[in-house]
Design a protein around this motif. Sequence first.
Motif, PDB file in Angstrom:
ATOM      1  N   GLN A 162       5.768  -9.027   1.582  1.00 51.02           N
ATOM      2  CA  GLN A 162       6.809  -9.834   0.962  1.00 51.02           C
ATOM      3  C   GLN A 162       7.155  -9.330  -0.438  1.00 51.02           C
ATOM      4  O   GLN A 162       7.762 -10.048  -1.232  1.00 51.02           O
ATOM      5  CB  GLN A 162       6.347 -11.299   0.879  1.00 51.02           C
ATOM      6  N   SER A 163       6.790  -8.080  -0.726  1.00 58.04           N
ATOM      7  CA  SER A 163       7.037  -7.530  -2.053  1.00 58.04           C
ATOM      8  C   SER A 163       8.534  -7.488  -2.380  1.00 58.04           C
ATOM      9  O   SER A 163       9.370  -7.185  -1.520  1.00 58.04           O
ATOM     10  CB  SER A 163       6.476  -6.104  -2.147  1.00 58.04           C
ATOM     11  N   THR A 164       8.860  -7.815  -3.628  1.00 54.77           N
ATOM     12  CA  THR A 164      10.246  -7.723  -4.106  1.00 54.77           C
ATOM     13  C   THR A 164      10.406  -6.599  -5.128  1.00 54.77           C
ATOM     14  O   THR A 164      11.372  -6.574  -5.890  1.00 54.77           O
ATOM     15  CB  THR A 164      10.673  -9.064  -4.734  1.00 54.77           C
TER      16      THR A 164
ATOM     17  N   TYR B 286       0.811  -1.208   0.000  1.00 54.79           N
ATOM     18  CA  TYR B 286       0.000   0.000   0.000  1.00 54.79           C
ATOM     19  C   TYR B 286       0.852   1.268   0.000  1.00 54.79           C
ATOM     20  O   TYR B 286       0.485   2.267  -0.620  1.00 54.79           O
ATOM     21  CB  TYR B 286      -0.913  -0.012   1.230  1.00 54.79           C
ATOM     22  N   LYS B 287       1.999   1.227   0.694  1.00 54.41           N
ATOM     23  CA  LYS B 287       2.831   2.416   0.773  1.00 54.41           C
ATOM     24  C   LYS B 287       4.252   2.039   1.186  1.00 54.41           C
ATOM     25  O   LYS B 287       4.534   0.885   1.525  1.00 54.41           O
ATOM     26  CB  LYS B 287       2.251   3.411   1.775  1.00 54.41           C
ATOM     27  N   LEU B 288       5.125   3.031   1.149  1.00 54.45           N
ATOM     28  CA  LEU B 288       6.488   2.876   1.650  1.00 54.45           C
ATOM     29  C   LEU B 288       6.566   3.431   3.064  1.00 54.45           C
ATOM     30  O   LEU B 288       5.774   4.308   3.451  1.00 54.45           O
ATOM     31  CB  LEU B 288       7.465   3.629   0.750  1.00 54.45           C
ATOM     32  N   MET B 289       7.524   2.928   3.827  1.00 50.31           N
ATOM     33  CA  MET B 289       7.674   3.429   5.198  1.00 50.31           C
ATOM     34  C   MET B 289       9.161   3.432   5.558  1.00 50.31           C
ATOM     35  O   MET B 289       9.866   2.430   5.364  1.00 50.31           O
ATOM     36  CB  MET B 289       6.894   2.552   6.180  1.00 50.31           C
ATOM     37  N   PHE B 290       9.635   4.601   6.047  1.00 49.92           N
ATOM     38  CA  PHE B 290      11.017   4.720   6.514  1.00 49.92           C
ATOM     39  C   PHE B 290      11.150   4.146   7.919  1.00 49.92           C
ATOM     40  O   PHE B 290      10.245   4.266   8.751  1.00 49.92           O
ATOM     41  CB  PHE B 290      11.460   6.191   6.542  1.00 49.92           C
ATOM     42  N   GLY B 291      12.299   3.524   8.174  1.00 46.68           N
ATOM     43  CA  GLY B 291      12.652   3.199   9.540  1.00 46.68           C
ATOM     44  C   GLY B 291      13.049   4.470  10.274  1.00 46.68           C
ATOM     45  O   GLY B 291      13.106   5.567   9.695  1.00 46.68           O
ATOM     46  N   THR B 292      13.335   4.356  11.536  1.00 48.04           N
ATOM     47  CA  THR B 292      13.686   5.525  12.347  1.00 48.04           C
ATOM     48  C   THR B 292      14.989   6.152  11.871  1.00 48.04           C
ATOM     49  O   THR B 292      15.994   5.460  11.663  1.00 48.04           O
ATOM     50  CB  THR B 292      13.817   5.126  13.825  1.00 48.04           C
ATOM     51  N   ILE B 293      14.959   7.463  11.679  1.00 47.97           N
ATOM     52  CA  ILE B 293      16.173   8.239  11.372  1.00 47.97           C
ATOM     53  C   ILE B 293      16.420   9.160  12.562  1.00 47.97           C
ATOM     54  O   ILE B 293      15.628  10.067  12.834  1.00 47.97           O
ATOM     55  CB  ILE B 293      16.014   9.054  10.080  1.00 47.97           C
TER      56      ILE B 293
ATOM     57  N   THR C 218      16.554   2.418   6.553  1.00 48.08           N
ATOM     58  CA  THR C 218      15.707   1.282   6.156  1.00 48.08           C
ATOM     59  C   THR C 218      14.419   1.789   5.526  1.00 48.08           C
ATOM     60  O   THR C 218      13.786   2.718   6.040  1.00 48.08           O
ATOM     61  CB  THR C 218      15.366   0.404   7.375  1.00 48.08           C
ATOM     62  N   VAL C 219      14.044   1.178   4.399  1.00 50.32           N
ATOM     63  CA  VAL C 219      12.789   1.495   3.728  1.00 50.32           C
ATOM     64  C   VAL C 219      12.016   0.187   3.548  1.00 50.32           C
ATOM     65  O   VAL C 219      12.570  -0.803   3.071  1.00 50.32           O
ATOM     66  CB  VAL C 219      13.010   2.162   2.366  1.00 50.32           C
ATOM     67  N   SER C 220      10.749   0.190   3.922  1.00 43.63           N
ATOM     68  CA  SER C 220       9.921  -1.017   3.828  1.00 43.63           C
ATOM     69  C   SER C 220       8.706  -0.772   2.951  1.00 43.63           C
ATOM     70  O   SER C 220       8.167   0.334   2.891  1.00 43.63           O
ATOM     71  CB  SER C 220       9.445  -1.448   5.222  1.00 43.63           C
ATOM     72  N   ILE C 221       8.284  -1.832   2.275  1.00 39.16           N
ATOM     73  CA  ILE C 221       7.018  -1.815   1.535  1.00 39.16           C
ATOM     74  C   ILE C 221       5.983  -2.456   2.444  1.00 39.16           C
ATOM     75  O   ILE C 221       6.094  -3.640   2.792  1.00 39.16           O
ATOM     76  CB  ILE C 221       7.132  -2.572   0.206  1.00 39.16           C
ATOM     77  N   VAL C 222       4.976  -1.691   2.859  1.00 37.85           N
ATOM     78  CA  VAL C 222       4.015  -2.175   3.848  1.00 37.85           C
ATOM     79  C   VAL C 222       2.592  -2.126   3.291  1.00 37.85           C
ATOM     80  O   VAL C 222       2.335  -1.485   2.266  1.00 37.85           O
ATOM     81  CB  VAL C 222       4.102  -1.351   5.154  1.00 37.85           C
TER      82      VAL C 222
END
Length: 414
Positions: free
Chosen positions: A346-348, A315-322, A334-338
């Motif tokens: 599990q998106s690649t 649905y969107k991207l999400m940054f880890g803590t900076i 860190t960037v995650s696809i959530v």
Amino acid sequence: MGTLAAPTNVSVPGLSNSNVAVSWTAPAGALAPTGYYVTRITGGAPASACSSGPATLIATTSCTDASTPIGSHSYVVTAVHRSWTAVSGASNNVSVISLSNLTFVSQPAGSVTAGASIATLRIAARTVSGLLPVPNVPVAISIGANPAGGSLSGTLLATTDITGVATFSNLSIDKAGIGYTLVASSTAYAGAVSTSFSVTAATATQLVITSPTPVSGVASGTPNIGPITVERRDMYGNPATAGTTNVTLAAGSGGTGRFALTAGGGGITSVVIPAGLASTSFYYGESKSGSRPFTATGLGTPLSVPVEILAAAPYKLMFGTITSPVSKTGFSVTVSIVDFFENLTQSTATVTLVSTGQPPTGPQNKCTVHIPNPSHAGSGTFSGLTVNGVKPDCQLTASSPNLPDLPSIYFAAA
């Protein structure tokens, strides 16, 4: 061409009723018999047995000699191949002492409860014509028709008393079903079969989930996994229908689990199994992915139901803590696809990271982040990032196909 050998090991029981089982071993040798015929020897006199003869051969190596007269008999078996014959040695003697069947003097009740006594059964043994009672005859009892795969418990062997009756008083069957029968048997007596009866479930003592477990579904804000069926059973595992059972449902801690009677329906905290039914169904929903068990309580030990929740669609991207300030000489992001609920998918898909910091006063003061590997397959960590000196107002923007770009927070480098 070879010689036709005789059968060997002709055998009969030492004691039998009028149906005598006869068996033998096929002869060894190059010539295989076309078939066999069996002869009964009584006081030296031969008689055809097993409905066989020179023109009526038996293909197998066993048979039953039906309606055998009372007395002592032995048997021989003749092997036949075309016009050749070979006769075995004589078997041991069998004593046929009765033509009578055992008889159920008392029958099982029409319906009994699982695990409870079937009632006292009395089985009589009689000699020819059933006129004279025979004491000290061992009688075994077993299940005949077994519609539900039940097991018979209790004392399964009894001996006839002076009236010729064997008594069984503590028999029970554990599995509910319709159409059970019992079989009484004894050496030298033809068996007897009881009338049919039913076994019903005992009192419910436990809850089970009969739909596949672990329960599995996609993260959702509404109850949409199901229907999930909860069933009450007795101590033998039989579905039980007596009375009403209220089943309390509770999601595990740390989750957002909800229950409903219908898919997407309003929230509930319990369901009812009504009298006359053994089960009821409901739906479950949970927005947090991972192992999210829930409990069902109402009978016996609370039931923990394993649940596996999968992330929904990306649905969107999400940054880890900076954490600002970062080290200008090296840091990671860190960037995650959530999914919609911020569960890691599990998106690649490719994630691209670029520096988008704004210059506070002019181009010479622009914060530029150097990203050694600006593209990453799927969620992951971008390492070895550096900044061109001590700078404020640094920023990164992540992008991935079919998802909105995501700018990071502003951060400083020191």
